[in-house]
Design a protein around this motif. Structure first.
Motif, PDB file in Angstrom:
ATOM      1  N   LYS A  52       0.771  -1.137   0.084  1.00 27.11           N
ATOM      2  CA  LYS A  52       0.090   0.107  -0.062  1.00 27.11           C
ATOM      3  C   LYS A  52       0.984   1.447  -0.006  1.00 27.11           C
ATOM      4  CE  LYS A  52      -4.236  -1.653   2.257  1.00 27.11           C
ATOM      5  NZ  LYS A  52      -5.176  -1.821   3.391  1.00 27.11           N
ATOM      6  N   ALA A  53       1.869   1.286   0.793  1.00 25.84           N
ATOM      7  CA  ALA A  53       2.975   2.399   0.769  1.00 25.84           C
ATOM      8  C   ALA A  53       3.449   2.495  -0.575  1.00 25.84           C
ATOM      9  CB  ALA A  53       4.110   2.386   1.721  1.00 25.84           C
ATOM     10  N   GLN A  54       3.963   1.447  -1.172  1.00 25.14           N
ATOM     11  CA  GLN A  54       4.413   1.546  -2.533  1.00 25.14           C
ATOM     12  C   GLN A  54       3.562   2.069  -3.502  1.00 25.14           C
ATOM     13  OE1 GLN A  54       5.980  -2.126  -4.034  1.00 25.14           O
ATOM     14  NE2 GLN A  54       7.185  -1.201  -5.670  1.00 25.14           N
ATOM     15  N   LEU A  55       2.362   1.891  -3.353  1.00 19.91           N
ATOM     16  CA  LEU A  55       1.181   2.112  -4.230  1.00 19.91           C
ATOM     17  C   LEU A  55       0.971   3.687  -4.228  1.00 19.91           C
ATOM     18  CD1 LEU A  55      -0.988   1.193  -6.369  1.00 19.91           C
ATOM     19  CD2 LEU A  55      -2.468   0.744  -4.674  1.00 19.91           C
ATOM     20  N   LEU A  57       3.106   5.748  -3.446  1.00 21.54           N
ATOM     21  CA  LEU A  57       4.002   6.687  -4.097  1.00 21.54           C
ATOM     22  C   LEU A  57       3.734   6.458  -5.620  1.00 21.54           C
ATOM     23  CD1 LEU A  57       7.102   5.377  -2.005  1.00 21.54           C
ATOM     24  CD2 LEU A  57       6.139   7.838  -1.916  1.00 21.54           C
ATOM     25  N   LYS A  58       3.496   5.414  -6.086  1.00 22.28           N
ATOM     26  CA  LYS A  58       3.266   5.350  -7.475  1.00 22.28           C
ATOM     27  C   LYS A  58       1.973   6.083  -8.064  1.00 22.28           C
ATOM     28  CE  LYS A  58       5.292   0.805  -8.287  1.00 22.28           C
ATOM     29  NZ  LYS A  58       5.009  -0.674  -9.072  1.00 22.28           N
ATOM     30  N   GLN A  59       1.109   6.276  -7.234  1.00 17.16           N
ATOM     31  CA  GLN A  59      -0.376   7.097  -7.490  1.00 17.16           C
ATOM     32  C   GLN A  59       0.223   8.517  -7.594  1.00 17.16           C
ATOM     33  OE1 GLN A  59      -3.092   5.486  -4.673  1.00 17.16           O
ATOM     34  NE2 GLN A  59      -3.899   4.034  -6.117  1.00 17.16           N
ATOM     35  N   ALA A  60       1.170   8.702  -6.726  1.00 14.05           N
ATOM     36  CA  ALA A  60       1.778  10.371  -6.755  1.00 14.05           C
ATOM     37  C   ALA A  60       2.456  10.349  -8.126  1.00 14.05           C
ATOM     38  CB  ALA A  60       2.247  10.662  -5.271  1.00 14.05           C
ATOM     39  N   ASP A  61       3.093   9.379  -8.257  1.00 20.79           N
ATOM     40  CA  ASP A  61       3.968   9.526  -9.499  1.00 20.79           C
ATOM     41  C   ASP A  61       3.184   9.674 -10.887  1.00 20.79           C
ATOM     42  OD1 ASP A  61       6.312   9.502  -8.278  1.00 20.79           O
ATOM     43  OD2 ASP A  61       6.856   7.270  -8.252  1.00 20.79           O
ATOM     44  N   VAL A  62       2.008   8.810 -10.850  1.00 26.11           N
ATOM     45  CA  VAL A  62       1.255   8.790 -11.957  1.00 26.11           C
ATOM     46  C   VAL A  62       0.394  10.415 -12.141  1.00 26.11           C
ATOM     47  CG1 VAL A  62      -1.156   8.163 -12.840  1.00 26.11           C
ATOM     48  CG2 VAL A  62       0.623   6.652 -11.855  1.00 26.11           C
ATOM     49  N   GLU A  63       0.086  10.811 -10.989  1.00 25.65           N
ATOM     50  CA  GLU A  63      -0.547  12.313 -10.923  1.00 25.65           C
ATOM     51  C   GLU A  63       0.472  13.189 -11.705  1.00 25.65           C
ATOM     52  OE1 GLU A  63      -1.864  13.409  -7.033  1.00 25.65           O
ATOM     53  OE2 GLU A  63      -3.250  11.783  -7.055  1.00 25.65           O
ATOM     54  N   ALA A  64       1.718  13.197 -11.022  1.00 28.65           N
ATOM     55  CA  ALA A  64       2.815  14.030 -11.383  1.00 28.65           C
ATOM     56  C   ALA A  64       3.179  13.939 -12.967  1.00 28.65           C
ATOM     57  CB  ALA A  64       3.898  13.823 -10.712  1.00 28.65           C
TER      58      ALA A  64
END
Length: 338
Positions: A52-55, A57-64
């Motif tokens: 969940k923590a990794q996800l 971070l990835k979701q934040a990367d997707v938004e950026a």
């Protein structure tokens, strides 16, 4: 001549009643199996937390990345508009018809630079769009893994509950007198373990048992003593599935919390704890050392050495944090954290 009556069935032998010793052995085996499942559960639970923590971070990367692609997309649109506006008259014709060739050649040079920039923008857009697609796919994969792990948790919990229910059925087969005798034997064993543990803690000259031949420092010192002091304060608190304090514990939850109180971080489950810190032989055990049981390659139970051949641990569902002989379970190794 003999005749069988219609519908008659062969006589079935009555099931043999369990002895108290047999019932005790079966119950202990089922409790051990349940704890193995409990540790598997905690391991999957930790994987889910990490996932969940990794996800996130990835979701934040997707938004950026989405914002970045949108910006480049606007630049691509501007490039397309510029190409449309300048599409009618080629460079050769403009040179032929113009009276200011020097100025035009300067413009042509500028146009060539713009064209290079256009290609760069288009290439950048394609690369960033591909990176966004890869991030989105990775995020979807992580979500699928988390969903499967959540299903695994439900399955493991059901299996553990079934093991405990089965152990209760075994106990129910005994008479009230036999159940009382079994409880009395368990209490005596617990009282004996407590007496030996407390004697070792208060008497540094107490002779080591066969389980700890060669052990000298049974009073402990430093971080091990601090961890052990914390664990002793938890005596009597119930074993609870996947608990790590402060009001209840499973086996590895207790040892993790105890060493955290001593300023040392160790993993959450017994198998991972067995790979941390310094390897210690049985002969060199000191108070606070972690002791592991059952499977050398994948220990399913962990306790903490007290001294005088005794450990403190959270045994299984239905029990509490208590002392026990080191020899009460198959010892497979020890570690000294910190």
């Amino acid at each position: 001549m003999t005749f069988a009556l219609p519908g008659a069935q062969p006589a079935q032998a009555a099931p043999t009643a369990l002895t108290v010793a047999e019932a005790k052995a079966q119950i202990e085996q089922l409790q051990t199996e349940a704890e193995v499942i409990d540790q598997d559960y905690v391991g999957v639970q930790q994987q889910i937390a990490d996932g969940k923590a990794q996800l996130a971070l990835k979701q934040a990367d997707v938004e950026a990345q989405t914002a970045k692609v949108a910006l480049i997309k606007r630049q691509v649109g501007q490039v397309a508009l510029a190409q449309f506006q300048n599409r009618n008259v080629d460079t050769a014709a403009r040179i032929f018809f113009t009276s200011d060739s020097d100025n035009l050649l300067s413009q042509v040079s500028t146009v060539e630079k713009v064209s290079q920039n256009q290609n760069t923008v288009l290439q950048d857009y394609q690369e960033q769009q591909a990176a966004l697609a890869e991030l989105e796919h990775s995020t979807e994969t992580d979500l699928a893994v988390l969903t499967d792990q959540q299903k695994q948790l439900t399955k493991l919990r059901a299996e553990s509950v079934a093991k405990i229910a089965e152990s209760k059925k075994v106990l129910a087969k005994l008479t009230a007198t036999e159940q009382a005798a079994l409880a009395a034997a368990d209490k005596k064993a617990a009282d004996d373990a407590r007496a030996k543990a407390e004697a070792g803690l208060t008497d540094p000259s107490a002779a080591p048992t066969d389980d700890t031949s060669g052990t000298s420092d049974i009073t402990g010192s430093g971080r091990g003593a601090t961890a052990l002091a914390f664990a002793r304060k938890q005596l009597g608190k119930p074993y609870v599935f996947a608990a790590a304090g402060p009001n209840s514990y499973d086996c590895s939850g207790l040892t993790m919390a105890a060493w955290r109180a001593a300023g040392v971080t160790i993993p959450r489950i017994a198998a991972a704890q067995s790979k941390q810190g310094k390897v210690v032989s049985k002969a060199d055990l000191q108070p606070g050392d972690l002791v592991f049981f059952y499977d050398a390659s994948n220990p399913s139970h962990v306790g903490m050495y007290v001294g005088n051949g005794q450990i403190i641990h959270a045994p299984h569902t239905g029990s509490v944090v208590k002392y026990a002989p080191l020899s009460s379970m198959p010892f497979v190794g020890a570690r000294r954290p910190g």
